[in-house]
Design a protein around this motif. Sequence first.
Motif, PDB file in Angstrom:
ATOM      1  N   MET A   1       0.832  -1.180   0.000  1.00 59.10           N
ATOM      2  CA  MET A   1       0.000   0.000   0.000  1.00 59.10           C
ATOM      3  C   MET A   1       0.875   1.240   0.000  1.00 59.10           C
ATOM      4  SD  MET A   1      -3.320  -0.468   2.383  1.00 59.10           S
ATOM      5  CE  MET A   1      -3.093  -2.004   3.257  1.00 59.10           C
ATOM      6  N   ILE A   2       0.347   2.269  -0.617  1.00 61.79           N
ATOM      7  CA  ILE A   2       1.040   3.553  -0.631  1.00 61.79           C
ATOM      8  C   ILE A   2       0.130   4.614  -0.024  1.00 61.79           C
ATOM      9  CG2 ILE A   2       2.381   2.952  -2.687  1.00 61.79           C
ATOM     10  CD1 ILE A   2       0.474   5.136  -4.092  1.00 61.79           C
ATOM     11  N   GLY A   3       0.735   5.693   0.423  1.00 60.12           N
ATOM     12  CA  GLY A   3      -0.050   6.784   0.972  1.00 60.12           C
ATOM     13  C   GLY A   3       0.489   8.119   0.512  1.00 60.12           C
TER      14      GLY A   3
ATOM     15  N   HIS B   1       1.330  20.840  -1.304  1.00 60.07           N
ATOM     16  CA  HIS B   1       2.552  20.131  -0.919  1.00 60.07           C
ATOM     17  C   HIS B   1       2.205  18.652  -0.751  1.00 60.07           C
ATOM     18  CE1 HIS B   1       6.416  19.263   0.865  1.00 60.07           C
ATOM     19  NE2 HIS B   1       5.773  18.608   1.811  1.00 60.07           N
ATOM     20  N   ARG B   2       2.944  17.793  -1.433  1.00 54.18           N
ATOM     21  CA  ARG B   2       2.697  16.346  -1.390  1.00 54.18           C
ATOM     22  C   ARG B   2       3.826  15.651  -0.651  1.00 54.18           C
ATOM     23  NH1 ARG B   2       2.085  12.467  -6.707  1.00 54.18           N
ATOM     24  NH2 ARG B   2       3.107  10.664  -5.788  1.00 54.18           N
ATOM     25  N   THR B   3       3.441  14.796   0.291  1.00 59.29           N
ATOM     26  CA  THR B   3       4.386  13.936   0.991  1.00 59.29           C
ATOM     27  C   THR B   3       3.998  12.497   0.685  1.00 59.29           C
ATOM     28  OG1 THR B   3       4.598  15.553   2.784  1.00 59.29           O
ATOM     29  CG2 THR B   3       5.331  13.303   3.245  1.00 59.29           C
ATOM     30  N   ASP B   4       4.908  11.730   0.103  1.00 60.59           N
ATOM     31  CA  ASP B   4       4.655  10.320  -0.182  1.00 60.59           C
ATOM     32  C   ASP B   4       4.957   9.499   1.064  1.00 60.59           C
ATOM     33  OD1 ASP B   4       3.864  10.579  -2.907  1.00 60.59           O
ATOM     34  OD2 ASP B   4       5.957  10.893  -3.445  1.00 60.59           O
ATOM     35  N   LEU B   5       4.111   8.501   1.315  1.00 58.05           N
ATOM     36  CA  LEU B   5       4.214   7.679   2.517  1.00 58.05           C
ATOM     37  C   LEU B   5       4.280   6.205   2.161  1.00 58.05           C
ATOM     38  CD1 LEU B   5       1.256   9.420   4.382  1.00 58.05           C
ATOM     39  CD2 LEU B   5       3.688   9.927   4.689  1.00 58.05           C
TER      40      LEU B   5
END
Length: 108
Positions: A1-3, A89-93
């Motif tokens: 899974m990605i967030g 602003h995007r933060t990949d998790l």
Amino acid sequence: MIGRLMTMTAQPGKGGELAAVLLEVAERLRGFPGCEIYLISQDAADPDTVRVTEVWQDETSARAALATPPRADGPSPADVLALLSSPPHRTDLTVLGGVGLPTADGRP
């Protein structure tokens, strides 16, 4: 899974309007294949800051959602962008798990 954690700053006084538009987007994603969580929240100290917390089965699902044309009766990406005072602003998790997410064996 990605967030993903998207942080958006609305034009002054437009945070409620931005949140409402994003809640419409979230409703459109209800049941979308691969979308596990699409949560809209407003900063309690600064209501013009709106965050979207996303959890997807995989990157392909997230990209498919972005590629889906907006419905005639719903908001478009341009509607969201028009309310912003600056780029989001995007933060990949990397999603590890938690309450509300299915387990490896498919249990919620």
